[in-house]
Scaffold this active site. Structure first.
Site, PDB file in Angstrom:
ATOM      1  N   LYS A   1      46.368  82.376  30.526  1.00  0.00           N
ATOM      2  CA  LYS A   1      47.754  82.697  30.177  1.00  0.00           C
ATOM      3  C   LYS A   1      48.186  84.017  30.799  1.00  0.00           C
ATOM      4  CE  LYS A   1      48.838  80.489  25.744  1.00  0.00           C
ATOM      5  NZ  LYS A   1      49.177  80.768  24.329  1.00  0.00           N
TER       6      LYS A   1
ATOM      7  N   THR B   1      48.763  79.831  13.635  1.00  0.00           N
ATOM      8  CA  THR B   1      48.239  79.571  12.274  1.00  0.00           C
ATOM      9  C   THR B   1      48.156  78.062  12.096  1.00  0.00           C
ATOM     10  OG1 THR B   1      50.501  79.760  11.402  1.00  0.00           O
ATOM     11  CG2 THR B   1      49.098  81.712  11.264  1.00  0.00           C
TER      12      THR B   1
ATOM     13  N   GLU C   1      59.696  84.969  11.814  1.00  0.00           N
ATOM     14  CA  GLU C   1      60.593  84.571  12.903  1.00  0.00           C
ATOM     15  C   GLU C   1      61.412  83.352  12.478  1.00  0.00           C
ATOM     16  OE1 GLU C   1      60.233  81.623  14.669  1.00  0.00           O
ATOM     17  OE2 GLU C   1      58.336  80.953  13.791  1.00  0.00           O
TER      18      GLU C   1
ATOM     19  N   CYS D   1      56.429  73.594  13.647  1.00  0.00           N
ATOM     20  CA  CYS D   1      56.827  74.330  12.442  1.00  0.00           C
ATOM     21  C   CYS D   1      56.981  73.460  11.204  1.00  0.00           C
ATOM     22  CB  CYS D   1      58.133  75.085  12.704  1.00  0.00           C
ATOM     23  SG  CYS D   1      57.974  76.393  13.935  1.00  0.00           S
TER      24      CYS D   1
ATOM     25  N   LYS E   1      53.830  71.492   9.741  1.00  0.00           N
ATOM     26  CA  LYS E   1      52.788  72.445   9.337  1.00  0.00           C
ATOM     27  C   LYS E   1      53.224  73.279   8.140  1.00  0.00           C
ATOM     28  CE  LYS E   1      52.241  76.037  12.069  1.00  0.00           C
ATOM     29  NZ  LYS E   1      52.574  77.229  11.277  1.00  0.00           N
TER      30      LYS E   1
END
Length: 436
Positions: A31, A82, A150, A262, A265
């Site tokens: 990355k 996470t 966020e 999102c 999860k």
């Protein structure tokens, strides 16, 4: 900025855009190599220009060196993954590893900010991890732990960060709150968007927001199924209830289920948090069950049209990403549809503007799955078209050409892209979700 995924890289680049010096840390050398060579390891519209501009200005840097990262900034964002654990809870190993690294290497005051989506109580664990590492070194250094969740939408993350609706800060000491106000001041010149609260409330706010949006989606999806049975039109129902200002129009579109990194999860994690606290979250359990069922709706429509045995049948599929403007296929409905068609003996030709490389990574050299150069190319030899993702380029097709190319003039629309009268006028059997 620890982590260069959707949250970390977008946040780091946008903070640099406002004149801050930002160092992005990632332990994945590939990355960092891509970023240093001018590439972007994720697909996010507009992000490449922001990164390029701030690297050139000398404000945005990348490293794999943990010690360099801890030394670099007073403000240390933790924006690592996470992933869901087997029991549905959020796996905090990367968050706590980042916290321990900071405690192991810090030499002065730090504000340690949980930017990752984490369960209530994570800040306490981060605080304890840092304290433990400092104790091992025999040091008594000051530090603050802040929750700053966020609220970025994949596909619009840069705009969301630069023009936030709200900035939630969970902090319990004035020094950290002062620094957070200073950091975010350039993003709220029009009016104060900072919502300051205690840390645990901030942590719960993020989960509550995503759970509410997921609930709206599942609620509308269930109403859409009912509308089909009652002969009502879910689009007209959406307009009717959306005009009520207490409800509004957002996240009321019926479809074939939500996915992504999102909602699935976070709903699971919140259900698990409730269970751990002795609180059965009945609504969210129903939201999750409804969404799992909704991902099968397109398959059920295909079976009803063509029968349970789809051997020898070939289907065109438009859209692989879980939503437009991203290449993310985590929990995507397309994955369920493709696998279920395979189980029944069918083959698939898929097209997506940006997610086909991700599909190739997921499905490998699957001989039953082909990839088309464009939407119309996917229709060649197909018995029917299945639409899974609402990309803009799918919104105004040539319906007569679609009818001419398909073996059977059938379109299964999982996102209700069209006024039903238009494809039907071209002679197509059009099967949307919950439309009269």
């Amino acid at each position: 900025m620890v982590g260069t995924g959707y949250v970390g890289l977008v946040s780091g680049a946008c903070l640099a855009e406002m004149g801050n010096d930002v160092l992005c840390l990632d332990l994945d050398p590939n990355k960092i190599r891509i970023l240093k060579e001018g590439g972007i390891p994720i697909h996010e519209p507009g992000l490449d220009k922001v990164v390029e501009r701030n690297v050139a200005a000398g404000r945005l840097h990348f490293t794999t060196d943990v010690e360099e990262a801890v030394r670099f900034g007073t403000i240390q964002f933790i924006a690592v993954g996470t992933p869901p654990d087997e029991d549905g809870s959020a796996d905090l190993k990367y968050v706590l590893a980042a916290a321990r690294n900071i405690g192991r290497l810090m030499t002065d005051y730090k504000v340690i900010i949980d930017k990752s989506t984490v369960p209530v109580g994570t800040a306490d664990k981060v605080r304890a991890a840092v304290a433990d590492e400092l104790a091992k070194r025999g040091l008594d250094l000051e530090y603050s732990v802040v929750s700053n969740p966020e609220f970025l939408k994949e596909g619009a993350a840069v705009d969301d960060f630069m023009k936030p609706d709200r900035i939630v800060i969970g902090a319990e000491d004035e020094r950290a709150i002062y620094l957070m106000r200073a950091l975010y001041a350039p993003f709220q010149r029009n009016h104060d968007k900072l919502v300051v609260m205690d840390v645990r409330s901030a942590e719960l706010t993020k989960y509550a927001a995503n759970a509410m949006l997921a609930t709206r989606i599942s609620f509308m999806n269930e109403l859409a199924l009912l509308a089909e049975k009652l002969g009502a039109d879910i689009e007209l129902v959406r307009q009717g209830i959306g005009s009520d200002p207490r409800i509004g129009y957002h996240f009321l579109y019926a479809g074939c289920g939500y996915g992504g990194s999102c909602f699935p999860k976070d709903v699971k994690a919140l259900i698990k948090s409730g269970a751990d606290a002795g609180q059965d979250l009945k609504v969210l359990n129903a939201v999750e069950a409804a969404n799992d069922a909704q991902k099968m709706v397109l398959v059920d429509k295909v079976v009803k049209q063509f029968g349970a045995d789809l051997s020898g049948k070939h289907f065109a599929l438009w859209g692989l990403a879980f939503k437009p403007n991203t290449d993310d296929m985590r929990e995507a409905t397309s994955r369920v549809v493709i696998e279920e068609l395979f189980k029944r003996g069918a083959t698939v030709s898929a097209y997506d503007p940006v997610a086909m490389h991700e599909a190739k990574r997921i499905f490998g050299d699957e001989p039953r799955l082909a990839y088309a150069k464009n939407p119309m190319d996917a229709l060649e030899g197909a018995d029917a078209l299945v639409i899974v993702t609402e990309w803009k380029e799918f919104r105004s097709p040539d319906f007569e050409r679609i009818k001419a190319v398909l073996r059977s003039p059938v379109v299964f629309d999982g996102r209700n892209l069209y006024d039903p009268a238009m494809p039907r006028a071209a002679g197509l059997t059009y099967q949307p979700i919950g439309r009269a």
